[in-house]
Design a protein around this motif. Structure first.
Motif, mmCIF file in Angstrom:
data_model
loop_
_atom_site.group_PDB
_atom_site.id
_atom_site.type_symbol
_atom_site.label_atom_id
_atom_site.label_comp_id
_atom_site.label_asym_id
_atom_site.label_seq_id
_atom_site.Cartn_x
_atom_site.Cartn_y
_atom_site.Cartn_z
ATOM 1 N N ASN A 16 -1.101 9.442 -0.566
ATOM 2 C CA ASN A 16 0.097 9.640 -0.670
ATOM 3 C C ASN A 16 1.026 8.997 0.043
ATOM 4 O O ASN A 16 2.294 8.715 -0.429
ATOM 5 C CB ASN A 16 0.076 11.192 -0.273
ATOM 6 C CG ASN A 16 1.450 12.093 -0.691
ATOM 7 O OD1 ASN A 16 1.662 11.352 -1.724
ATOM 8 N ND2 ASN A 16 1.636 13.210 -0.300
ATOM 9 N N PHE A 17 0.580 8.612 1.394
ATOM 10 C CA PHE A 17 1.765 7.926 2.140
ATOM 11 C C PHE A 17 1.864 6.626 1.340
ATOM 12 O O PHE A 17 2.765 5.715 1.882
ATOM 13 C CB PHE A 17 1.397 7.849 3.810
ATOM 14 C CG PHE A 17 -0.202 7.722 3.830
ATOM 15 C CD1 PHE A 17 -0.693 6.484 3.825
ATOM 16 C CD2 PHE A 17 -0.852 8.586 4.603
ATOM 17 C CE1 PHE A 17 -2.099 6.453 4.203
ATOM 18 C CE2 PHE A 17 -2.257 8.671 4.685
ATOM 19 C CZ PHE A 17 -2.814 7.430 4.639
ATOM 20 N N ALA A 18 0.749 5.933 1.075
ATOM 21 C CA ALA A 18 0.850 4.643 0.470
ATOM 22 C C ALA A 18 1.957 4.740 -0.879
ATOM 23 O O ALA A 18 2.721 3.677 -1.121
ATOM 24 C CB ALA A 18 -0.432 4.077 0.068
ATOM 25 N N THR A 86 -10.142 0.913 8.753
ATOM 26 C CA THR A 86 -10.112 -0.837 8.961
ATOM 27 C C THR A 86 -8.619 -1.192 9.652
ATOM 28 O O THR A 86 -8.105 -0.272 10.147
ATOM 29 C CB THR A 86 -9.821 -1.317 7.618
ATOM 30 O OG1 THR A 86 -8.621 -0.814 6.752
ATOM 31 C CG2 THR A 86 -11.005 -1.026 6.703
ATOM 32 N N ALA A 87 -8.243 -2.358 9.665
ATOM 33 C CA ALA A 87 -7.068 -2.906 10.359
ATOM 34 C C ALA A 87 -6.734 -4.157 9.547
ATOM 35 O O ALA A 87 -6.650 -5.180 10.087
ATOM 36 C CB ALA A 87 -7.322 -2.981 11.932
ATOM 37 N N ILE A 88 -6.403 -3.871 8.506
ATOM 38 C CA ILE A 88 -5.946 -4.791 7.674
ATOM 39 C C ILE A 88 -4.640 -5.484 8.149
ATOM 40 O O ILE A 88 -3.641 -4.899 8.325
ATOM 41 C CB ILE A 88 -6.016 -4.602 6.056
ATOM 42 C CG1 ILE A 88 -7.263 -4.147 5.571
ATOM 43 C CG2 ILE A 88 -5.353 -5.475 5.126
ATOM 44 C CD1 ILE A 88 -7.499 -3.773 4.081
ATOM 45 N N ASP A 110 -6.222 3.195 9.061
ATOM 46 C CA ASP A 110 -5.669 2.039 9.071
ATOM 47 C C ASP A 110 -4.194 2.183 9.145
ATOM 48 O O ASP A 110 -3.521 2.800 8.184
ATOM 49 C CB ASP A 110 -6.001 1.096 7.739
ATOM 50 C CG ASP A 110 -5.704 -0.294 8.088
ATOM 51 O OD1 ASP A 110 -4.453 -0.499 8.552
ATOM 52 O OD2 ASP A 110 -6.321 -1.301 7.598
ATOM 53 N N PRO A 111 -3.373 1.723 10.155
ATOM 54 C CA PRO A 111 -1.886 1.967 10.023
ATOM 55 C C PRO A 111 -1.098 1.365 8.998
ATOM 56 O O PRO A 111 -0.099 1.701 8.938
ATOM 57 C CB PRO A 111 -1.736 1.052 11.565
ATOM 58 C CG PRO A 111 -3.028 1.004 12.274
ATOM 59 C CD PRO A 111 -4.079 0.772 11.392
ATOM 60 N N ILE A 112 -1.649 0.230 8.232
ATOM 61 C CA ILE A 112 -1.060 -0.106 7.256
ATOM 62 C C ILE A 112 -0.864 0.845 6.124
ATOM 63 O O ILE A 112 0.192 0.577 5.477
ATOM 64 C CB ILE A 112 -1.860 -1.472 6.727
ATOM 65 C CG1 ILE A 112 -0.719 -2.406 6.034
ATOM 66 C CG2 ILE A 112 -2.695 -1.013 5.594
ATOM 67 C CD1 ILE A 112 -1.330 -3.675 5.680
ATOM 68 N N LEU A 113 -1.416 2.028 6.182
ATOM 69 C CA LEU A 113 -1.449 2.979 5.190
ATOM 70 C C LEU A 113 -0.028 3.621 5.495
ATOM 71 O O LEU A 113 0.318 4.752 4.425
ATOM 72 C CB LEU A 113 -2.685 3.861 5.151
ATOM 73 C CG LEU A 113 -3.896 3.237 4.611
ATOM 74 C CD1 LEU A 113 -5.177 4.180 4.816
ATOM 75 C CD2 LEU A 113 -3.791 2.684 3.336
ATOM 76 N N TYR A 148 -3.949 -2.716 -0.251
ATOM 77 C CA TYR A 148 -4.618 -3.928 0.026
ATOM 78 C C TYR A 148 -3.677 -4.665 1.301
ATOM 79 O O TYR A 148 -4.123 -5.872 1.231
ATOM 80 C CB TYR A 148 -4.739 -4.780 -1.280
ATOM 81 C CG TYR A 148 -5.899 -4.133 -2.401
ATOM 82 C CD1 TYR A 148 -7.166 -4.535 -2.359
ATOM 83 C CD2 TYR A 148 -5.237 -2.993 -3.217
ATOM 84 C CE1 TYR A 148 -8.038 -3.640 -2.955
ATOM 85 C CE2 TYR A 148 -6.174 -2.435 -3.869
ATOM 86 C CZ TYR A 148 -7.679 -2.901 -3.994
ATOM 87 O OH TYR A 148 -8.447 -2.193 -4.735
ATOM 88 N N GLY A 149 -2.937 -4.292 1.683
ATOM 89 C CA GLY A 149 -2.262 -5.122 2.731
ATOM 90 C C GLY A 149 -1.250 -6.031 2.271
ATOM 91 O O GLY A 149 -0.573 -6.781 2.930
#
Length: 235
Positions: A16-18, A86-88, A110-113, A148-149
């Motif tokens: 949802n945050f993505a 992960t940490a993409i 993963d923070p990127i999300l 996918y970053g």
């Protein structure tokens, strides 16, 4: 803290945050600052409460009344990663296109999300390459480039999540209108970016969401998303 029971809208297997990060009228922040949403249709007290008090969650939707296939694919990395995720690294569209690979999907936490994806401004060959890679690697009926970053506001839909028989790409999507609170539907949900031990979650989703976006050539489009597709936009 990740809230597991959230009555926001999301598509099959999109965090949802993505999704929120891919939308122009949604801002994602840290856990101490939950998602703030400005829909064009005035929200009811219930939706206001949810939007201002619950943290974002990662979900994938499957209607309780629907008989469509539900993928049971699980990311093999969970075996070694456990709950560490992960940490993409964040990449540009050009970088991903040059590498000619979509890369690995981010796994919670993963923070990127929780990033806010940047709008797409160049509608060119690298964008076409990235969207082709995104569609080819989809393990579910919906995905975002940010998972996918790739720093781009792109949502990809296919199967029951797409309003047509072909996959649908929504670039720089913006919510126009949504159905009323009284029309919300019950869904069973899961998500690939969460540990496979997480059971499905029962939530409420919007019946219809109208979205404005651009296609891969930059041509403006408008879509009324219903069912699995309509569940793809955060409330």
């Amino acid at each position: 803290m990740l809230t597991m029971r959230l009555l926001f809208s999301a598509i099959v297997c999109i965090p949802n945050f993505a999704v929120a990060a891919a939308l122009q009228n949604v801002n994602t922040n840290t856990d101490s600052n939950p998602i703030k949403i400005t829909p064009m249709v005035p929200a009811s007290h219930r939706r206001d409460f949810l939007a201002h008090t619950l943290s974002a969650t990662v979900v994938a939707t499957f209607p309780t009344r629907c008989t469509a296939e539900l993928s049971e694919w699980q990311d093999p990395r969970w075996t070694t990663l456990g709950l560490q995720g992960t940490a993409i690294h964040l990449r540009s569209i050009e970088s991903a296109a040059h590498a000619n690979t979509i890369g690995q999907m981010a796994l919670y936490p993963d923070p990127i999300l929780r990033r806010t994806a940047s709008p797409v401004t160049n509608f060119n060959t690298p964008l076409e390459t990235v969207t082709d890679l995104l569609l080819a690697d989809m393990k579910s009926n919906a995905i975002t480039a940010l998972q996918y970053g790739i720093d781009a506001r792109i949502i990809a839909l296919k199967g029951p999540a797409s309003p047509t028989s072909k996959p649908l790409l929504l670039i720089n999507p913006t919510i126009l209108t949504r159905s009323g609170e009284e029309q919300m539907q019950t869904w069973n949900e899961y998500c690939l970016v969460l540990p496979p031990t997480l059971d499905r979650i029962t939530v409420l989703r919007d019946e219809v969401v109208e979205v404005a976006a651009q296609d891969v050539r930059g041509v403006p489009i408008r879509k009324a998303l219903r069912g699995a597709g309509g569940a793809g936009i955060p409330a």
